[in-house]
Design an enzyme around this catalytic site. Sequence first.
Site, PDB file in Angstrom:
ATOM      1  N   ASN A 201       0.926  -1.199  -0.085  1.00  0.00           N
ATOM      2  CA  ASN A 201      -0.069   0.170  -0.025  1.00  0.00           C
ATOM      3  C   ASN A 201       0.789   1.363  -0.051  1.00  0.00           C
ATOM      4  OD1 ASN A 201      -2.290   1.786   0.938  1.00  0.00           O
ATOM      5  ND2 ASN A 201      -0.885   1.709   2.432  1.00  0.00           N
ATOM      6  N   GLU A 202       0.547   2.003  -1.138  1.00  0.00           N
ATOM      7  CA  GLU A 202       1.503   3.401  -1.014  1.00  0.00           C
ATOM      8  C   GLU A 202       2.981   3.168  -0.963  1.00  0.00           C
ATOM      9  OE1 GLU A 202      -2.129   5.810   1.061  1.00  0.00           O
ATOM     10  OE2 GLU A 202      -0.052   5.528   2.149  1.00  0.00           O
ATOM     11  N   GLN A 203       3.373   2.019  -1.402  1.00  0.00           N
ATOM     12  CA  GLN A 203       4.829   1.764  -1.329  1.00  0.00           C
ATOM     13  C   GLN A 203       5.363   0.492  -2.169  1.00  0.00           C
ATOM     14  OE1 GLN A 203       7.891   2.973  -1.222  1.00  0.00           O
ATOM     15  NE2 GLN A 203       8.304   2.949   0.823  1.00  0.00           N
TER      16      GLN A 203
END
Lengths: 232, 264
Positions: A201-203
């Site tokens: 998530n987001e990375q």
Amino acid sequence: EHLQTEKVSVPAQGRIQHTFTPLYFYKPELWWPNGMGKQTLYNVSITIDVKDIGESDSWTQPFGFRKIESDIDSGTGGRLFKVNGEPIFIRGGNWILSDGLLRLSKERYRTDIKFHADMNMNMIRCWGGGLAERPEFYHFCDIYGLLVWQEFWITGDVDGRGVPVSNPNGPLDHDLFLLCARDTVKLLRNHPSLALWVGGNEQVPPKDINAALEHDLRLHPLFNTQMLEHSS
Amino acid sequence: MAEIGKKTVLDSGWIAARSTEVGYCGVELTTTNPPSIGADSPWMEAVVPGTVLATLVKNKAIPDPFYGLENETITDIADSGRDYYTFWFFTKFQCKRLVNQYVHLNFRAINYSAEVYVNGHKTVLPKGMFRRHTLDVTDILHPEGSNLLAVTVHPPDHPGSIPPSGGQGGDHEIGKDVAAQYVEGWDWICPIRDRNTGIWDEVSISVTGPGKIIDPHLVSTFFDDYERVYLHVTTELENKSTWVTECSLNVQVTAELEGDICLV
């Protein structure tokens, strides 16, 4: 015509991998996401009989014939999904997990998943800070036509983009992460609702983990070759 | 008794106790001193699959953390230390195997690491919240069929601590392990005091003959506008016996019509 028997010999205390001759189907009922058609499921069963002993093991799995494709749209930068060649407008819900004490039951999953289908959704995104969801979760997504976007266990906040910055190289044991990822893929890969594996998530996961995941989850070479014209 | 190829799920009759309150080791618990619930006993009815907190809530040893500010009254692992949430889980199971049959004990997920004892035999399960464990218990089952199983479950190695300001993932220590990260708290959930320690997914017993089917993979390919479709089936096979086995491998696909009628 959908029963096939093949002979195999397995060495003492050994382990082999066997691939059946592909089974041919003419215009089978396809599996469709919620709102696009029926979620037709076939029962696939595998049994193994050992000579002079009889039935030795069996395995069954509800299976849906479907082709899911997704690509990044150059115009919008968004991800476009197609199911069985038809573009689909994704109406998705965020999913963390059903209970913080992991009191997860079939009844609970059925209720949660049917609720999402009743809300006219056709995708559930399993957030990377939560769980790799369980077979019962996927089973009801198969039944109610919810595509699943499943993230592995990396989040921006905890892995390198949070405040304070921490774990820039992800978990301490990368081999353990990949072992868990591979075992999770084997646990869930036969569900027709499974639409997309996502690194986190987001990375982006650490380079070595991400490269290994991309390699392990690449499109099967089989899909790059057209099957020979089916003999009549 | 599990039929060949079927699994028997062990989801009842479990009891649990905090490790620091149990005076016996796993070998004793599964041989000479099997535990039981009682007035002065530290053992209580357990929720399996489930977490340590789920078991404590079931026994009203703690309030349900999701009501009001009850979570604030539950000791966080950062303050108590990992031993406080290291728990024993114990159950008995019946399994009578026949000649040429093999029995496996399967854990679909444990958080975070564990030691398993069956009838006095110990197996250490490696770490990781998202992995299955399968133990061949064929040779350690009791002939008369009644068996004792004890599992001691340890929390994640890095449970971390929750800063006064809370925040996404607390102090992020949990990210050092391969485990769910939300358990240190996020903007939408309070910290989970035991970090979800426990036997959190299915436990089962499976019985096979010498030939064992492992992790089949089903893939379908489509041609001629979805008219011509192929189902590709690959599986691993294991031979548990000490001789070469000649096997017939069958795959069958049936479409369930309305109701219980099957079309083959």
